[in-house]
Design an enzyme around this catalytic site. Structure first.
Site, mmCIF file in Angstrom:
data_model
loop_
_atom_site.group_PDB
_atom_site.id
_atom_site.type_symbol
_atom_site.label_atom_id
_atom_site.label_comp_id
_atom_site.label_asym_id
_atom_site.label_seq_id
_atom_site.Cartn_x
_atom_site.Cartn_y
_atom_site.Cartn_z
ATOM 1 N N GLN A 117 0.817 -1.202 0.000
ATOM 2 C CA GLN A 117 0.000 0.000 0.000
ATOM 3 C C GLN A 117 0.851 1.252 0.000
ATOM 4 O OE1 GLN A 117 -2.924 -0.004 3.056
ATOM 5 N NE2 GLN A 117 -3.698 2.013 2.508
ATOM 6 N N CYS A 123 -6.661 0.471 1.194
ATOM 7 C CA CYS A 123 -6.330 -0.891 1.605
ATOM 8 C C CYS A 123 -7.459 -1.855 1.243
ATOM 9 C CB CYS A 123 -6.054 -0.953 3.090
ATOM 10 S SG CYS A 123 -7.447 -0.442 4.082
ATOM 11 N N HIS A 280 -9.025 -1.269 8.871
ATOM 12 C CA HIS A 280 -8.082 -1.696 7.843
ATOM 13 C C HIS A 280 -8.594 -3.040 7.309
ATOM 14 C CE1 HIS A 280 -4.252 -2.228 5.890
ATOM 15 N NE2 HIS A 280 -3.993 -3.325 6.556
#
Ligand SMILES: *[C@@H]1O[C@H](CO)[C@@H](O)[C@H](O)[C@H]1NC(C)=O
Ligand SMILES: *[C@@H]1O[C@H](CO)[C@@H](O)[C@H](O)[C@H]1NC(C)=O
Ligand SMILES: *[C@@H]1O[C@H](CO)[C@@H](O)[C@H](O)[C@H]1NC(C)=O
Ligand SMILES: *[C@@H]1O[C@H](CO)[C@@H](O)[C@H](O)[C@H]1NC(C)=O
Length: 734
Positions: A117, A123, A280
């Site tokens: 990333q 993400c 995330h």
């Protein structure tokens, strides 16, 4: 749950995927609103070939010219980076050969270490790409592999994404944003490998800008990569058979992602005590059940990947944790071997359930998997529309219109049943996706609040056919299943366990009269025997006469009735010697006749309707109507008027356009849902009512067009061939 007692609930989503909605979605060609595209069937093979041709043609042209391609639709400037603010730093767009020596598209096959990333909060996208790399077939569908920086290189690359039911090809040039000669966004672990950065660029182009990728939902990306059907599980309320669902999903090649919800912006990317990152997206890449020899129990473990490319997990089953000593050496080695050291880790399934809050599963469709998996499940893709005044019926809180929504039958058989289950039930996932709303965003369109409910069809005489179920059915039948809530998401998906039987699925918007297009995809697991999902009105031949027209017996003498004597008198006055009337005169005749029949409250017919009437009845081609023809017409009008009265319950001299489908059926016409939609659009007024004049006009036209068709269809095979002049003669006169 009978309709009088239920209330459907709507909730408003403020999900993270709001942020991922890009500005103009130029590549979204599938969401065309033309009614004609809805009618014309698509030929995918031809389209596929055409798409590829564009890329190859462009590439060959540039190779030939010895010029590097520069994409005019996604220019290498600030406008494609950020739309809401200025660039935070100075970016330089560079081609890979300007960044490093010996750039490569893919080195030794694309694998999940190739995705690291960058500075963008995408993400969710990378987690989806990481999942994708687990399945070569899928990966190379999205990333056509025959591209390189050496052979036929012209600075142009292409990728394929699934959009609303079809695959589209997205072409990009290879200029990538950099800062200090480093890629700013997604990059590979190796600095001369570029497939992941270019894939991200193509996906950004699809959404209008890089910024549009910021903050999103793994499910959306997974669907765009696979055309699969995604499901969402709240882990706090996970079904107890979750492990089994996940294991089966992995076996079927489904993609899975999970995350921990955040409740404030400052929580994003903060870490939990055990080293998990909040807000995330992780991908789930494996599940194992092992014997814990020392404890004499079984332990379930789950393998995950952090798309950042490194592991922060320090809880039980992290790399050097003591739990590993409870396994036998073979199991231990086997599990450790499976992980890519830098980015993957194991944790116990129980900790997974406790620590994560969201699980997303993307069930791949047999179409995507091409062959291997066909026996695991079937999916049907039904495209449909909600049309104002005809099929935009709203949810069950609107019982007068709910039944007019499109209806889809779903037939589940014993064989679909999972043999491992104790109860007899079939697993079905139903996914309802609204189309094309994003494209309308610049005009202020928001996502509709959508949902669906499922009814079982128990009455045998209603089964097996695709009859549209009527209002009464829904008033007196309880629904068997429904989505939890109506919600403003692109897609609503829900998993059900239903006993074998016949069902009807009703997709709808929450409020009636909201126009839109949708795709309804029910997946039936386990067997390929479910012959599911045909839209009810879509069966058989378009528009068919149910009844034969009553034949007028020739030469049969009958006494002229009182009414007919009146006609003759009126006719004589208006038509003159030849006893023929034109449209203007018919209007006067009709007015007089109607005045004598006070059961029809009407101002008479418009000139346009009278013209259509003449076209309908004018068998001798004079453009005029004789008395015989008039009598015929009158008989028809009286038949239709009885039907009209049946639906004009409040005697307002107009009927709701939603009732029109029944009225048309009563008159012996069987049409499909698109035709009902067209009728509502063409004949209803702004309050969605159809008055008597329009009503008759519609029937006159239907009758006339059917008759014309029959006349052209000499061999009676239901197909006619017309040249443009014949077509015009037919349509201009009626
Ligand atoms: C689609 O086009 C191809 C190529 O012209 C043709 O062979 C095929 O029969 C068409 N399919 C349909 C369903 O019309
Ligand atoms: C990914 O590719 C690298 C380089 O070829 C290789 O060392 C690594 O083992 C691969 N990983 C997997 C999981 O295949
Ligand atoms: C997450 O997992 C750790 C490790 O087992 C556990 O101690 C902790 O209670 C879990 N967190 C939550 C919020 O349950
Ligand atoms: C089943 O449907 C038919 C036709 O719609 C109807 O006549 C009949 O009364 C229904 N039977 C039951 C038990 O509801």
């Amino acid at each position: 749950d009978v309709m009088a007692l239920v209330e459907d609930i709507q909730v408003t989503s403020i999900l993270d995927n709001e942020a991922s909605l890009g500005p103009e979605d130029w590549a979204d060609s599938a969401g065309s609103n033309s009614i004609y595209t809805a009618i014309l069937s698509r030929n995918e093979t031809v389209k596929d070939a055409k798409r590829l041709k564009t890329f190859l043609e462009l590439r060959d042209k540039y190779v030939h010219k010895k010029v590097l391609f520069e994409d005019p639709l996604f220019p290498a400037d600030d406008t494609t980076l950020f739309y809401s603010r200025k660039c935070p730093m100075k970016f330089e767009w560079k081609r890979p050969s300007e960044i490093c020596e010996n750039p490569q598209f893919i080195i030794d096959g694309a694998n999940r270490t190739d995705i690291c990333q960058g500075e963008l909060g995408d993400c969710w996208l990378l987690a989806a790409i990481a999942c994708l790399t687990l399945n070569e077939k899928l990966l190379y569908r999205v990333i056509p592999p025959d591209q390189s920086f050496t052979e036929n290189y012209a600075g142009i690359f292409h990728f394929q994404f699934w959009r609303y039911g079809e695959w589209i090809d997205v072409v990009v040039d290879d200029r990538i944003p950099t800062c200090n000669n480093q890629l700013v966004f997604t990059k590979s672990y190796r600095n001369n490998e570029f497939w992941s950065a270019l894939l991200e660029k193509a996906y950004a182009k699809l959404h209008g800008s890089y910024e549009a990728l910021k903050g999103g939902n793994t499910l959306e990306a997974m669907e765009d990569f696979t055309g699969g059907v995604t499901e969402f599980f709240d882990l706090e309320e996970a079904p107890k058979e979750l492990y089994k669902i996940m294991r089966k999903a992995l076996e079927r090649g489904s993609l899975m992602g999970c995350s921990i919800d955040v409740f404030s912006a400052s929580d994003i990317e903060s870490r939990t005590e055990v080293g998990l990152v909040r807000g995330h997206a992780y991908s789930i890449t494996g599940l194992e059940e092992c014997e814990q020899a020392t404890k004499n129990t079984k332990i379930r473990l789950i393998r995950m990947r952090n798309p950042w490319g490194w592991v922060l997990w320090k809880g039980p089953w992290s790399t050097n944790s003591e739990e590993w000593s409870t396994l036998c050496v073979a199991d231990k080695n086997n599990l450790k071997k499976q992980t890519v050291e830098t980015s993957e880790f194991w944790m116990s399934f129980d900790d997974f359930k406790k620590n994560f809050t969201k699980l997303e599963i993307c069930n791949l469709t047999p179409d995507t998997l091409q062959g291997d998996w066909r026996h695991s499940w079937t999916v049907a893709v039904n495209e449909g529309r909600w049309v104002r005044g005809s099929s935009a019926g709203g949810c069950r809180n609107f019982p007068d219109t709910f039944w007019t929504n499109p209806q889809y039958r779903l037939r589940l058989y014993e064989e679909d049943d999972d043999p491992e289950d104790e109860q007899v039930a079939c697993t079905v996932v139903v996914a309802l996706m609204q189309k094309g709303r994003r494209k309308e965003r610049s005009k202020g369109a928001k996502l509709f609040t959508i949902g669906f409910s499922i009814y079982e069809v128990l009455n045998h005489s209603m089964r097996g056919c695709n009859q549209h179920l009527q209002k009464d059915f829904f008033l007196y039948t309880a629904s068997k299943a429904k989505c939890k809530t109506y919600i403003n998401l692109r897609e609503v998906t829900e998993r059900f366990r239903l006993p074998p039987g016949e069902y009807v699925i009703i997709p709808s918007t929450f409020h009636p009269h909201e126009e839109g297009e949708f795709i309804l995809r029910p997946i039936v697991f386990v067997s390929d025997r479910a012959h599911a999902n045909k839209e009810i009105a879509h069966d058989g031949i378009l528009g068919e006469r149910k009844k034969k027209k009553p034949k007028v017996k020739q030469g049969e003498k009958h006494e002229e009735t009182e009414e007919e004597k009146q006609f003759r008198a009126i006719y004589k006055q208006i038509a003159g010697e030849d006893m023929q009337i034109c449209a203007n005169e018919l209007k006067v005749v009709m007015k007089r006749v109607l005045d004598k029949h006070n059961e029809i409250k009407t101002e008479g017919f418009s000139l346009e309707t009278c013209r259509s009437m003449i076209a309908l009845m004018d068998t001798d081609g004079t453009g005029k109507l004789n008395l015989q023809e008039f009598k015929h017409l009158w008989r028809k009008i009286k038949e239709w008027q009885i039907i009209f009265k049946r639906y004009d319950q409040d005697k307002s001299c107009s009927i709701s356009s939603f009732e029109m489908r029944n009225a048309v059926n009563d008159a012996g016409f069987q049409l499909n849902s698109q035709l009902y939609d067209i009728i509502a659009m063409r004949y209803a007024d702004e309050h969605l009512n159809i008055d008597f004049d329009s009503f008759i006009c519609c029937f006159v036209r239907l009758e006339g067009m059917f008759r014309a068709f029959k006349a052209f269809d000499k061999d009676g095979d239901g197909i006619i061939k017309l040249n443009v002049l014949e077509w015009l003669q037919l349509t201009m006169y009626s």
